[in-house]
Design a protein around this motif. Structure first.
Motif, PDB file in Angstrom:
ATOM      1  N   GLU A 112      -0.696  -5.870   9.247  1.00  0.00           N
ATOM      2  CA  GLU A 112       0.578  -6.552   9.050  1.00  0.00           C
ATOM      3  C   GLU A 112       1.509  -6.319  10.232  1.00  0.00           C
ATOM      4  O   GLU A 112       1.496  -5.287  10.862  1.00  0.00           O
ATOM      5  N   GLU A 153      10.311  -7.753   0.714  1.00  0.00           N
ATOM      6  CA  GLU A 153      10.861  -6.435   0.392  1.00  0.00           C
ATOM      7  C   GLU A 153      11.278  -5.741   1.679  1.00  0.00           C
ATOM      8  O   GLU A 153      10.431  -5.471   2.540  1.00  0.00           O
ATOM      9  N   ARG A 176      12.563  -2.939   4.398  1.00  0.00           N
ATOM     10  CA  ARG A 176      12.496  -1.495   4.623  1.00  0.00           C
ATOM     11  C   ARG A 176      13.682  -1.159   5.525  1.00  0.00           C
ATOM     12  O   ARG A 176      13.894  -1.831   6.542  1.00  0.00           O
ATOM     13  N   PHE A 195       1.465   0.772   3.842  1.00  0.00           N
ATOM     14  CA  PHE A 195       2.494   0.047   4.594  1.00  0.00           C
ATOM     15  C   PHE A 195       2.848  -1.215   3.823  1.00  0.00           C
ATOM     16  O   PHE A 195       1.974  -2.039   3.553  1.00  0.00           O
ATOM     17  N   ASN A 196       4.104  -1.314   3.467  1.00  0.00           N
ATOM     18  CA  ASN A 196       4.565  -2.477   2.715  1.00  0.00           C
ATOM     19  C   ASN A 196       3.769  -2.684   1.424  1.00  0.00           C
ATOM     20  O   ASN A 196       3.401  -3.809   1.072  1.00  0.00           O
ATOM     21  N   ARG A 219       0.719  -1.960   0.870  1.00  0.00           N
ATOM     22  CA  ARG A 219      -0.706  -2.199   1.071  1.00  0.00           C
ATOM     23  C   ARG A 219      -1.369  -0.996   1.728  1.00  0.00           C
ATOM     24  O   ARG A 219      -0.757  -0.326   2.571  1.00  0.00           O
ATOM     25  N   SER A 242       6.456  -7.990   7.560  1.00  0.00           N
ATOM     26  CA  SER A 242       7.452  -7.237   6.790  1.00  0.00           C
ATOM     27  C   SER A 242       8.687  -7.085   7.675  1.00  0.00           C
ATOM     28  O   SER A 242       8.624  -7.322   8.881  1.00  0.00           O
ATOM     29  N   HIS A 268       3.468   7.050   5.518  1.00  0.00           N
ATOM     30  CA  HIS A 268       3.858   5.768   6.102  1.00  0.00           C
ATOM     31  C   HIS A 268       3.683   5.845   7.613  1.00  0.00           C
ATOM     32  O   HIS A 268       3.664   6.918   8.195  1.00  0.00           O
TER      33      HIS A 268
END
Lengths: 286, 577
Positions: free
Chosen positions: A2, A81, A83, B548-549, B551, A32, B524
């Motif tokens: 990601e 979402e 962070r 992470f996120n 996943r 993200s 993380h």
């Protein structure tokens, strides 16, 4: 893996529009978002060979009590979402260090000068430094949130524009939106013919992707090629709802100062959201 | 154009690619000269300001001069330079520790001007830390301009610091030792030669432009006797006490000033004003205070024990008021002044208590006091010894110098475990010296040690099906992911579920969701490896999933970490002595 976009949130109507652009980018690219709500008017970004001090304008510190709440509200409304980034390291007590290991960063045209936020203005010196130093592309949103339905890459035949094209191709693949190309072959004595650009693409191994037919796995929907007229006039043909991807600052400072920069011209005239790959941008492995 | 590009990338020229020592020596000379020039510029500016303001110091309102200077200094740093100022030297150490010596270009000029305003107007501070900051920033930016790598950039930062110290004190050895002992914290062959060259360049420039001046040369020589050597133990205690008091007063003053809710420039003006008022009573506290040191070393300083002790305390207070309330400058010069006051007071006490003993002259004790104070506050005995030797030219006091410096460092360390420059960095865990555990861990990111060969399983998978997965896998950890959303929902550790494997009845009745750990510890990408290792040690894990996120991304294990740790340690210590 990601990808993550870094966003500095400002708790104002303009900041809301910019965050919406970042969130839309996340939605489209399945990225993200890492949001930084500033507590101080400046922060440092340590890149590989440069340290950039970003001096924010006071609007970034507007109403800090509701900032996080507003950011969450906007993010959740777009099913992303967020962070939140809290700086761990400080160069001085009021000078936090922000990490730079992101894949994209959202940055308005100027982050330290209120006057430019109502027009397209010039790219502020800090944003220019970030573009110059960062290994990631910079998303430079339009003043008002607008969804983009295609991607257009500005291709001028330079190494940086090859990188921009690869970035555009990658984004098009991830998002599924069509990809177009824009080339202005230059007026006056510097004019180059289309074959020159095709040759550049061939050397970069991108000829089939751009010029081939569907059987040859072509990915570019349309190549807007202009060999006449003024560059800024031809920009009218850029779709209003396209994300414009371009390479920037491949030339030296002297050349930019003396002759101006194509990128500066594009961003001044084009109100679209821009994605700018600087000279240090590294194209990730597929 | 191409020639220009290769000129800006000297590291890519084949001769330097093989061995970059020649490149660093060449660059070191340039950096040493530039930083030396910056140091001399500050020195001359200070002389100019002191002379310019001299006539105004007799007026009743002269106490406002340090206030105006400190105010202008803080406004210049905050509003014009946008510096977000720290102390200077800790900032250099921090950038060397964490970011390969990257320092902002503005730092090469900002502290020079701000400290000139503070000290020139009468504030109690030293110009040495600002020139170290400036020299280091010059070195860093020259390295950035030529696209040098991290290691080369750190060396040039060191060259800048060494050139500046060597130039301002006309002390090349001190420049080298200060840099190696305090700024870099490592003695490696690749660093020491360019730094030595830069230091010589800085000192030579100073000698050319100012003449070969020894800052505090004594007119007579010192004859050290046995009683003096014994007395050094007591002097070291005195110096250590003064060091601890100075460090704590400075810190305390920082905290006190932050509680005063006025604009930063008003705060600086208040501090300056207080120093100005103090200066009416004890004029020696004003400015860098080198005149007082001269008098003490020459043995012509007037005043009895009480006055000297009072001056010592007043200088501590004045420096704390200047620096703690927003003025700009360093602690080198004030430390020398305080140390010489402490040495002088101690000597006079000895003469008072033991009048029949033949003591060495009081100038020698002032000099030893400076060494003790420097060593105590910086906790760098070599810097203290060599600085005093070079700025006084009194090589005959070598033995007592070593005794006082060593003892003072040891005693101060008992009360203040870290030097003034390191304390804040250590408290924040930001002092990362090469080859130390914290530095090695800081230089490895989770992305570098992540293992991605895990097989993910579904929560609704039957135990029988899971058994086949286990057969295919080489690992003992199985992340569980929701099939539709791809979200990480839990973890199965092979050793935890062994009992189920030996009960065949369970094979078609139990699903993964029932036996998984639904709330496992995770890490993380942004976590630092020191935190990850702490988590592993606390909960007895050998591996942890990276999420992470929402996943699952991979696993971090102690075994892979150890491999990477060794590689990194080898890299960091390859060039050490």
């Amino acid at each position: 893996m990601e990808t993550t976009i870094f966003h500095v949130f400002r708790n104002t109507p303009l900041g809301r529009e910019i965050l919406l652009q970042s969130l839309y980018f996340c939605q489209q690219t399945s990225s993200s978002i890492a949001v930084y709500i500033p507590q101080h008017v400046r922060f440092l970004m340590y890149y590989e060979n440069d340290v950039v001090q970003v001096d924010l304008d006071q609007s970034y510190l507007t109403d800090p009590e509701t900032a996080k709440e507003h950011a969450i509200e906007l993010a959740l409304s777009m099913d992303v979402e967020p962070r939140f980034i809290t700086p761990k390291n400080f160069t001085a007590s009021t000078l936090p260090d922000i990490p730079v290991d992101f894949d994209f960063m959202c940055c308005p045209r100027s982050i330290s000068d209120l006057s430019t936020k109502i027009s397209l203005g010039h790219i502020g010196p800090k944003v220019r430094r970030i573009i110059n130093s960062a290994r990631f592309p910079i998303l430079m949103p339009s003043a008002l949130f607008k969804e983009w339905e295609s991607i257009i890459v500005f291709f001028g035949g330079s190494d940086n524009s090859i990188k921009a094209l690869k970035l555009g191709l990658r984004l098009s693949q991830i998002t599924g939106v069509p990809l177009d190309m824009f080339t202005y072959s230059g007026g006056g004595g510097t004019q180059k013919n289309k074959e020159h650009f095709v040759e550049v693409l061939r050397e970069a191994g991108l000829e089939d992707i751009v010029c081939g037919n569907e059987d040859q796995n072509a990915k570019v929907r349309e190549w807007y090629f202009f060999d006449g007229g003024k560059f800024e006039h031809n920009l009218y043909r850029v779709p209003h709802n396209a994300l414009a991807v371009l390479g920037a600052y491949g030339h030296g400072v002297v050349k930019d100062v003396l002759f101006g920069s194509t990128m500066e011209m594009i961003q001044t005239i084009l109100p679209n959201t821009l994605l700018i790959a600087g000279p240090n941008y590294v194209v990730p492995h597929p | 154009m191409k020639k220009f590009i290769s000129w800006r990338h000297p590291g890519t020229i084949s001769i330097f690619r093989m061995d970059d020592r020649l490149l660093l020596i060449g660059m070191g000379i340039i950096v040493g000269l530039c930083s030396g020039l910056a140091a001399l510029a500050l020195n001359h500016s200070l002389i100019f300001m002191l002379e310019f303001l001299h006539d105004f110091r007799h007026y009743w309102w002269a106490f406002l001069l340090p206030a105006a200077g400190a105010m202008c200094s803080s406004l210049f740093l905050e509003k014009i330079m946008n510096e977000g100022a720290g102390h200077g030297v800790p900032e250099v150490i921090y950038s060397v520790s964490r970011y390969g010596g990257l320092i902002r270009l503005r730092s090469s000029i900002s502290r020079l001007v701000s400290s000139c305003l503070t000290i020139g107007s009468g504030g109690s501070a030293g110009p040495e830390a600002p020139v170290v900051m400036s020299g280091s920033a010059i070195g860093s930016n020259i390295a950035q301009f030529f696209f040098l790598n991290d290691r080369q950039r750190i060396t040039l930062v060191g060259c800048g610091a060494a050139g500046a110290v060597a130039s301002i004190f006309n002390a090349p050895l001190t420049g080298i030792i200060f840099t190696m002992e305090i700024i870099l914290g490592e003695w490696s062959m690749v660093n020491i030669i360019p730094i030595a060259v830069a230091s010589v360049a800085g000192a030579e420039l100073s000698r050319t432009l100012r003449g070969n001046i020894i800052a505090f040369e004594s007119s007579g020589s010192f004859h050290i006797g046995h009683p003096d050597l014994f007395a050094c133990i007591g002097l070291a205690m005195f110096a250590a006490l003064a060091s601890v008091l100075f460090t704590r007063t400075l810190r305390r003053m920082h905290k006190v000033s932050r509680k005063v809710s006025v604009p930063f420039w008003v705060r600086a003006a208040i501090g300056g004003c207080a120093v100005g008022l103090l200066g009416f009573m004890v004029p020696e506290v004003m400015g860098e205070g080198y005149h007082a040191i001269h008098d003490m070393i020459e043995g012509v300083f007037k005043g009895g024990i009480g006055i000297v002790a009072l001056a010592c305390l007043a200088k501590i207070l004045a420096t704390a008021l200047t620096l703690g309330w927003g003025g700009s400058g360093g602690i080198f010069a004030p430390s020398l002044v305080i140390g010489s006051f402490a040495g002088l007071a101690y000597h006079r006490l000895l003469v008072f208590l033991f009048p029949s003993v033949m003591w060495v002259s009081e100038g020698c004790f002032a000099l030893l006091g400076m060494a003790g104070m420097m060593s105590g506050i910086l906790q760098a005995p070599l810097t203290g010894i060599f600085l005093i030797l070079e700025i006084t030219g009194s090589y005959e006091v070598m033995l007592p110098l070593i005794i006082v410096s060593a003892l003072s460092t040891t005693m101060t360390h008992y009360f203040e475990p870290s030097s003034f420059y390191f304390k804040e960095l250590m408290e924040k865990g930001q002092l990362l010296r090469p080859g130390t555990d914290s530095r090695v861990l800081a230089d490895i990111s989770i992305r570098e040690v992540i293992e991605k060969d895990c097989i993910c399983v579904r929560p609704d998978m039957l135990l029988r099906e899971f058994l086949y997965t286990v057969q295919r896998s080489t690992r003992n950890y199985f992340p569980v992911e929701d099939q539709e959303s791809g979200q990480f929902v839990g973890m199965i550790r092979f050793d935890q579920i062994k009992p189920y494997f030996f009960n065949s009845v369970m094979y078609d009745t139990v699903i993964v969701e029932q036996i998984m750990d639904a709330n496992p510890d995770t890490v993380h990408y942004d976590d630092e490896l020191s935190e990850v290792l702490n988590k592993m040690d606390t909960h007895g894990h050998f591996s942890l999933p990276v999420v992470f996120n929402g996943r699952f991304v991979g696993m971090v294990s102690k075994a892979t970490l150890l491999d990477k740790y060794r590689d990194e340690l080898n890299v960091q210590t390859a060039h050490s002595f």
